[in-house]
Design an enzyme around this catalytic site. Structure first.
Site, short mmCIF file in Angstrom:
data_model
loop_
_atom_site.label_atom_id
_atom_site.label_comp_id
_atom_site.label_asym_id
_atom_site.label_seq_id
_atom_site.Cartn_x
_atom_site.Cartn_y
_atom_site.Cartn_z
N GLY A 12 -52.84 29.64 36.93
CA GLY A 12 -52.23 29.99 35.47
C GLY A 12 -52.48 28.82 34.55
N ILE A 14 -50.45 27.15 32.81
CA ILE A 14 -49.31 26.00 33.10
C ILE A 14 -49.72 25.10 34.27
CG2 ILE A 14 -47.05 25.13 33.29
CD1 ILE A 14 -45.99 27.33 31.67
N GLY A 15 -50.05 25.92 35.25
CA GLY A 15 -50.32 25.27 36.45
C GLY A 15 -51.42 24.64 36.53
N ARG A 90 -43.82 39.89 30.74
CA ARG A 90 -43.30 40.95 30.21
C ARG A 90 -44.66 41.65 29.70
NH1 ARG A 90 -38.48 42.76 27.23
NH2 ARG A 90 -37.49 40.67 27.22
N GLY A 128 -41.05 29.47 35.28
CA GLY A 128 -41.45 30.95 35.03
C GLY A 128 -40.25 31.54 34.53
N ASN A 129 -40.47 32.43 33.39
CA ASN A 129 -39.32 33.09 32.87
C ASN A 129 -39.02 34.29 33.21
OD1 ASN A 129 -38.84 31.49 30.53
ND2 ASN A 129 -40.58 31.94 29.48
N ASP A 157 -37.67 22.58 25.19
CA ASP A 157 -36.96 22.88 24.18
C ASP A 157 -36.33 21.54 23.51
OD1 ASP A 157 -37.01 25.71 24.57
OD2 ASP A 157 -35.86 25.30 26.20
N HIS A 185 -32.89 29.46 28.20
CA HIS A 185 -33.93 29.20 27.67
C HIS A 185 -34.69 30.63 27.11
CE1 HIS A 185 -38.28 27.70 26.80
NE2 HIS A 185 -38.67 28.93 27.60
P1 NAD Z 1 -50.10 32.43 33.30
O1 NAD Z 1 -49.80 33.72 33.47
O2 NAD Z 1 -51.30 31.83 32.59
O3 NAD Z 1 -50.00 31.99 34.94
C1 NAD Z 1 -48.87 32.56 35.71
C2 NAD Z 1 -49.70 32.48 37.21
O4 NAD Z 1 -48.71 32.91 38.04
C3 NAD Z 1 -50.76 33.43 37.50
O5 NAD Z 1 -52.12 32.72 37.86
C4 NAD Z 1 -50.05 34.47 38.30
O6 NAD Z 1 -51.31 34.94 39.34
C5 NAD Z 1 -49.25 33.51 39.19
N1 NAD Z 1 -48.34 34.29 39.97
C6 NAD Z 1 -47.66 35.29 39.60
N2 NAD Z 1 -47.06 35.71 40.52
C7 NAD Z 1 -46.92 35.01 41.58
C8 NAD Z 1 -46.24 34.71 42.57
N3 NAD Z 1 -45.79 35.50 43.32
N4 NAD Z 1 -46.72 33.62 43.59
C9 NAD Z 1 -47.49 32.66 43.01
N5 NAD Z 1 -47.97 32.75 41.81
C10 NAD Z 1 -47.96 34.00 41.13
O7 NAD Z 1 -48.68 32.21 32.84
P2 NAD Z 1 -48.36 30.63 32.27
O8 NAD Z 1 -48.80 30.52 30.75
O9 NAD Z 1 -48.81 29.58 33.13
O10 NAD Z 1 -46.86 30.57 32.43
C11 NAD Z 1 -46.06 30.69 33.50
C12 NAD Z 1 -44.54 31.11 33.23
O11 NAD Z 1 -43.94 29.94 32.49
C13 NAD Z 1 -44.42 32.24 32.30
O12 NAD Z 1 -43.45 33.04 32.98
C14 NAD Z 1 -43.97 31.70 30.93
O13 NAD Z 1 -43.38 32.32 30.24
C15 NAD Z 1 -43.38 30.49 31.59
N6 NAD Z 1 -42.84 29.47 30.33
C16 NAD Z 1 -41.76 28.83 30.39
C17 NAD Z 1 -41.49 27.84 29.55
C18 NAD Z 1 -40.13 26.96 29.69
O14 NAD Z 1 -39.93 26.27 28.84
N7 NAD Z 1 -39.24 27.09 30.70
C19 NAD Z 1 -42.51 27.38 28.81
C20 NAD Z 1 -43.66 28.06 28.60
C21 NAD Z 1 -44.06 29.17 29.60
C1 LMR Z 2 -41.91 28.94 25.50
O1 LMR Z 2 -40.82 28.25 25.19
O2 LMR Z 2 -42.98 28.07 25.03
C2 LMR Z 2 -42.10 30.07 26.34
O3 LMR Z 2 -40.96 30.07 27.21
C3 LMR Z 2 -42.25 31.16 25.51
C4 LMR Z 2 -42.71 32.50 26.28
O4 LMR Z 2 -42.14 33.52 26.14
O5 LMR Z 2 -43.76 32.24 27.18
#
Ligand code: NAD
Ligand code: LMR
Length: 326
Positions: A12, A14-15, A90, A128-129, A157, A185
């Site tokens: 993904g 972030i990864g 979502r 992950g959210n 944040d 968050h």
């Molecule tokens: P993304 O959709 O680009 O990547 C998520 C990846 O997770 C995908 O490649 C998907 O195949 C994989 N995945 C789904 N289910 C899985 C499982 N069971 N096991 C392993 N991998 C799995 O999303 P992203 O932009 O990388 O964001 C990831 C998460 O981080 C989201 O939930 C996003 O809302 C959250 N996020 C949190 C914060 C924070 O501050 N806490 C900030 C930004 C994003």
């Molecule tokens: C962020 O704070 O940037 C993310 O958690 C927002 C989101 O809903 O993915």
């Protein structure tokens, strides 16, 4: 010793940003060899193999091995650090309860796999959210692992709050300390600049600016990034995850604290077990909540709302029978 770091959702956005920073030594230090285990869903394993190819092509001197798998038992085998990024986003028409249930189906089994296969010293960060509740679910499923080893990320944040304050004050961001994010968050989070120091000295902030400009700007920053980029924050989220784990393992700087969501032990009246963001320092590899801070009436009342939201999330997953164990 080689540190094993597991990244879920490694293909993904972030990864993809995170893996290369870990390989470069930004998280654990320039002398710490690292083994990466990348977990993805089966449909994304091929893409993750591509990430592993690029990691090899980076010729990172600290990177010992990269494993790609769709099996949590393999992914968490011997893990010292678990970065739980992969989550179910979502989708249109999805209710919050559906989102909680879908993610419980990911974070429950991953918590159980961590308990069964990770190193006993394992430290987990949920990105992950909905991150706080996902961390609570993983902790509940990880029988035998102390709940305090499961944290959720509010460091992004926290960093956003530092950046907004630095901009407002016209000061370098590195000269600011002692900012706090309380709560969830989510949009109910409580960014609190009331203890901020600039080069060790207190500064006066206009309460109207804090309440009407600063808090909405920090709490709404994730949505603003989505509106601007058409995708949620990625490099800044990866960077915050690096900051979180680095400070957890290596300690927070003297005289400062950071924001960490971790299971409450009742601090500041937050019900026990709720994964809530607090000001915290890390000493000897353990987070300690900074207690005894004075909170304004405004902060207290906003905290009431964000904690109520966390309690409602906990109750929703409990009702769905998804909060197993403790
Ligand atoms: P993304 O959709 O680009 O990547 C998520 C990846 O997770 C995908 O490649 C998907 O195949 C994989 N995945 C789904 N289910 C899985 C499982 N069971 N096991 C392993 N991998 C799995 O999303 P992203 O932009 O990388 O964001 C990831 C998460 O981080 C989201 O939930 C996003 O809302 C959250 N996020 C949190 C914060 C924070 O501050 N806490 C900030 C930004 C994003
Ligand atoms: C962020 O704070 O940037 C993310 O958690 C927002 C989101 O809903 O993915």
């Amino acid at each position: 010793m080689t540190t094993t770091v597991t990244i879920t959702g490694a293909a993904g956005t972030i990864g993809y940003a995170l893996a290369f920073r870990v390989a470069a030594g930004d998280m654990l230090g320039a002398d710490e060899p690292v083994r990466l285990r990348l977990l993805e869903i089966p449909a994304a394993v091929a893409a993750t193999e591509g990430v592993a190819m690029e990691l090899a092509d980076g010729a990172y001197p600290l990177l010992r091995d990269v494993d790609v798998t769709d099996d949590p038992a393999v992914a968490f085998d011997g893990a010292h650090v678990a970065l739980l990024v992969g989550a179910r986003p979502r989708s249109a028409g999805m209710e919050r309860a559906d989102l909680l249930a879908a993610n419980a189906g990911i974070f429950g089994p991953q918590g159980a796999a961590i308990a069964a296969h990770a190193d006993p010293s394992v430290r987990a960060l949920v990105v992950g959210n909905p991150a706080n509740t996902n961390a609570a679910i993983a902790a509940a499923a990880a029988d035998g692992v102390p709940a305090e080893r499961f944290t959720a990320m509010t460091r992004l944040d926290h960093n956003r709050a530092l950046a907004r304050l630095a901009e407002h004050l016209g000061e370098p961001v590195g000269d600011l300390t002692r900012v706090t994010i309380w709560g969830n968050h989510s949009s109910t989070q409580v960014p609190d600049p009331s203890s901020v120091l600039v080069r060790g000295e207190p500064v006066a902030l206009d309460p109207a600016w804090v309440s009407d400009v600063f808090i909405p700007a920090v709490a709404g920053r994730g949505a603003a990034i989505i509106a601007a980029r058409g995708a949620s924050s990625a490099a800044s989220a990866a960077s915050a995850a690096i900051d979180h784990v680095r400070d957890w393992v290596r300690g927070t700087p003297d005289g400062d604290w950071v924001s960490v969501a971790l299971p409450s032990r009742g601090e500041y009246g937050v019900p026990e077990g709720i994964v809530c963001s607090f000001p915290a320092v890390s000493r000897d590899g353990r987070w300690e909540v900074v207690e005894g801070l004075t909170r304004s009436e405004d902060v207290r009342s906003r905290m009431h709302a964000t904690v109520a939201e966390l309690v409602a999330e906990r109750d929703a997953v409990r009702e769905l029978g998804l909060l197993a164990g403790r």
